[in-house]
Design an enzyme around this catalytic site. Structure first.
Site, PDB file in Angstrom:
ATOM      1  NE  ARG A  50      -3.358  -2.009   2.925  1.00 12.59           N
ATOM      2  CZ  ARG A  50      -4.580  -2.388   3.656  1.00 12.59           C
ATOM      3  NH1 ARG A  50      -4.686  -1.656   4.977  1.00 12.59           N
ATOM      4  NH2 ARG A  50      -5.081  -3.698   3.668  1.00 12.59           N
ATOM      5  CG  ASP A  52       2.900   5.788   2.590  1.00 15.37           C
ATOM      6  OD1 ASP A  52       1.370   5.626   2.973  1.00 15.37           O
ATOM      7  OD2 ASP A  52       3.664   6.511   3.442  1.00 15.37           O
ATOM      8  CE1 TYR A 111       7.581   1.331  -1.992  1.00 17.71           C
ATOM      9  CE2 TYR A 111       8.301  -0.612  -0.936  1.00 17.71           C
ATOM     10  CZ  TYR A 111       7.215  -0.173  -1.235  1.00 17.71           C
ATOM     11  OH  TYR A 111       6.680  -0.253  -0.048  1.00 17.71           O
ATOM     12  NE  ARG A 202       8.058   9.663   2.324  1.00 19.35           N
ATOM     13  CZ  ARG A 202       7.022  10.119   2.984  1.00 19.35           C
ATOM     14  NH1 ARG A 202       5.394   9.800   3.073  1.00 19.35           N
ATOM     15  NH2 ARG A 202       6.589  11.417   3.094  1.00 19.35           N
TER      16      ARG A 202
END
Length: 255
Positions: A50, A52, A111, A202
């Site tokens: 999921r 953001d 990622y 992040r």
């Protein structure tokens, strides 16, 4: 009911994230609305992760169940037709076994993060990179990142609203590559793990930026990790440089 795996690409800017929401646009909602144009709904799809609000994807994976036996190539084309003009594309589609699950069958997530280093505004790639105005020391950042590889308690790099049962994760890879991009020098981060905590990537990139800027020594990353204290984390970087780049399965359904 036949089950189909979907490889999904999207620009995250217009969306409040992947997950369907009642009053805000979402990637999940856009795909489910497109599915309803093909077969009466409601439809519920599941994804590998999921993302953001503002986060992009080049390799998100989801699955859906349909009544009709679709040719996967035609299903992808039909969905892409009904997804327009939303910045979402089905780049691959494959029929899978009925017990295959986009999330629970996944063995790893990958990622990718783009960081642009220049002072002038990034007009052509605005919203696709995190921009900083100074040159960063990539070698120092690699030294800091090395402390994060392996099996650790990542409480420091975890959002306070993270719903994961445990902060302990195994980070298999962090690479930082210096690239001369079309709009100036970039740093490309690649992170790989079976799964990630909320805001983990992040938080890591934002902390490593402080190392590259000279505000943190590389060993301070180790100290922050071992403290298992969210307040010891560096700044959390913005979402628009982050991409869900791929999901690994024991057998690639799109091969």
């Amino acid at each position: 009911m036949p089950r189909y795996a979907l490889k999904v690409e999207y620009h995250g800017a217009p969306f409040a994230g992947w997950q369907r929401q009642a009053d805000q646009p979402s990637v999940q909602g856009a795909i489910e609305a497109a599915l309803a144009k093909l077969e009466p709904g409601p439809h519920t799809i599941a994804a590998a992760g999921r993302t953001d609000a503002g986060v992009h994807a080049t390799g998100q994976v989801a699955h859906c169940d349909l009544q009709k036996d679709w040719d996967p190539f035609k299903l992808a084309g039909a969905l892409n037709y009904h997804l327009k003009p939303a910045p979402v594309a089905i780049v691959a589609c494959a029929e899978v076994e009925e017990d295959w699950h986009a999330r629970f069958s996944a063995m790893e997530r990958r990622y990718f993060f783009r960081l642009l280093m220049r002072r002038a505004p990034a007009t052509l790639i605005d919203g696709l990179v995190w921009q900083v105005s100074q040159q960063l020391d990539a070698q120092a950042m690699r030294a800091g990142a090395a402390h994060l590889i392996g099996h650790h308690d990542f409480t420091t790099f975890r959002s306070s609203i993270c719903q994961s049962a445990s902060p302990v994760k195994t980070l298999d890879e962090i690479t930082i590559e210096e690239v001369e991009g079309q709009c100036g020098p970039e740093l490309h981060f690649r992170l790989r793990a079976r799964s990630f905590l909320h805001n983990q990537v992040r938080s890591i990139v934002g902390t490593l930026e402080r190392v590259g800027a000279g505000s943190w020594a590389p060993d301070r990353v180790k100290d922050a990790l071992e403290a298992a204290d969210r307040s010891r984390c560096g700044p959390v970087c913005p979402p628009h440089g982050l991409y869900l780049a791929g999901v690994g399965y024991p057998d690639d359904p799109f091969a």
